[in-house]
Design a protein around this motif. Structure first.
Motif, short mmCIF file in Angstrom:
data_model
loop_
_atom_site.label_atom_id
_atom_site.label_comp_id
_atom_site.label_asym_id
_atom_site.label_seq_id
_atom_site.Cartn_x
_atom_site.Cartn_y
_atom_site.Cartn_z
N LEU A 34 -8.56 -4.31 -1.87
CA LEU A 34 -7.62 -4.08 -0.91
C LEU A 34 -8.70 -3.88 0.47
O LEU A 34 -9.86 -3.36 0.19
CB LEU A 34 -6.73 -2.76 -0.87
N TRP A 35 -7.98 -4.27 1.73
CA TRP A 35 -8.84 -3.74 3.09
C TRP A 35 -7.81 -2.85 3.53
O TRP A 35 -6.52 -2.93 3.73
CB TRP A 35 -8.92 -5.12 3.83
N TYR A 36 -8.56 -1.90 4.07
CA TYR A 36 -7.72 -1.00 4.89
C TYR A 36 -8.45 -0.85 6.29
O TYR A 36 -9.66 -0.96 6.37
CB TYR A 36 -7.94 0.67 4.32
N THR A 45 -4.64 2.54 7.15
CA THR A 45 -3.51 1.97 6.93
C THR A 45 -3.99 0.62 6.22
O THR A 45 -5.01 -0.12 6.36
CB THR A 45 -2.63 1.46 8.15
N PHE A 46 -3.09 0.19 5.16
CA PHE A 46 -3.11 -0.81 4.46
C PHE A 46 -3.23 -2.14 5.31
O PHE A 46 -2.23 -2.27 5.99
CB PHE A 46 -1.82 -1.03 3.55
N SER A 49 -4.47 -7.47 0.77
CA SER A 49 -5.20 -7.60 -0.63
C SER A 49 -5.15 -8.93 -1.25
O SER A 49 -4.46 -9.60 -0.78
CB SER A 49 -3.94 -6.42 -1.32
N LYS B 105 -0.68 -0.42 -3.15
CA LYS B 105 -1.40 0.25 -2.18
C LYS B 105 -1.22 1.85 -2.11
O LYS B 105 -0.11 2.25 -2.23
CB LYS B 105 -1.17 -0.51 -1.13
#
Lengths: 108, 117
Positions: A34-36, A45-46, A49, B105
């Motif tokens: 995932l990248w936030y 915040t997301f 992914s 998430k």
């Protein structure tokens, strides 16, 4: 030992150009990434992914590429906009483990 | 939409004080987490909880404790605050049960910037 590494603590990119943020991992058992995105004084915040069964996932201006053989993923932002200036965290899931983050500066 | 609420955005405390950081989520998530964020160190896990009254140490639990008396609330406690605990504290929650995380998430609160003088 760091299992998720973001080797660039900071990156500056001209507005309109492509931003590429990199992330390396060591554990081949991670099955989801995932990248936030985080602005100062706010929670992360997301962003996007990717599952380990894919090598690319695209969402608007954001694309994440996964190279499993190299244990490397990258986030591409095209075109970069001033609002993209933030700290970006890469995270790997088996357990959730975060990289140290990359601060992206978009230059006008 | 999931909401994770941290009660304070900014806190200033003195060395030796007992500090409570509160976090509430409204989506009936089983798993809740406390992280701290420091420049150059990224997000580091302090404690997490996968059920009421259940807790597990994360990567940097020293100097902290937690409480999860109700499913929606996860509190981080600094028994005796020290200057090296000055940091941004982030609470997060995730829906699935079993283990520390799954392919879903995390939802984060807005963070509490704690300064210990």
């Amino acid at each position: 030992d760091q299992q998720v590494k973001q080797n660039s603590p900071s990156l500056s990119v001209q507005e309109g150009r492509i931003s590429i943020l990199n992330c390396d991992y060591t554990n081949s058992m991670f099955d989801y990434f995932l990248w936030y995105k985080k602005y100062p004084a706010e929670g992360p915040t997301f962003l996007i992914s990717i599952s380990s069964i894919k090598d690319k996932n695209e969402d608007g201006r954001f694309t994440v590429f996964l190279n499993k053989s190299a244990k490397h993923l990258s986030l591409h932002i095209v075109p970069s906009q001033p609002g993209d200036s933030a700290v970006y965290f890469c995270a790997a899931v088996g357990e959730i483990i975060f990289g140290k983050g990359t601060r992206l500066h978009i230059l006008p | 939409d999931v909401k994770v609420t941290q009660s304070s955005r900014y806190l200033v405390k003195r060395t030796g004080e007992k500090v409570f950081l509160e976090c509430v989520q409204d989506m009936d998530h089983e798993n809740m987490f406390w992280y701290r964020q420091d420049p150059g160190l990224g997000l580091r896990l302090i404690y997490f909880s996968y059920d009421v009254k259940m807790k597990e140490k994360g990567d940097i639990p020293e100097g902290y404790s937690v409480s999860r008396e109700k499913k929606e609330r996860f509190s981080l406690i600094l028994e005796s605050a020290s200057t090296n605990q000055t940091s941004m504290y982030l609470c997060a929650s995730i829906v699935s049960s079993g283990g520390r995380a799954s392919n879903e998430k995390l939802f984060f609160g807005s963070g509490t910037q704690l300064s210990v003088l």
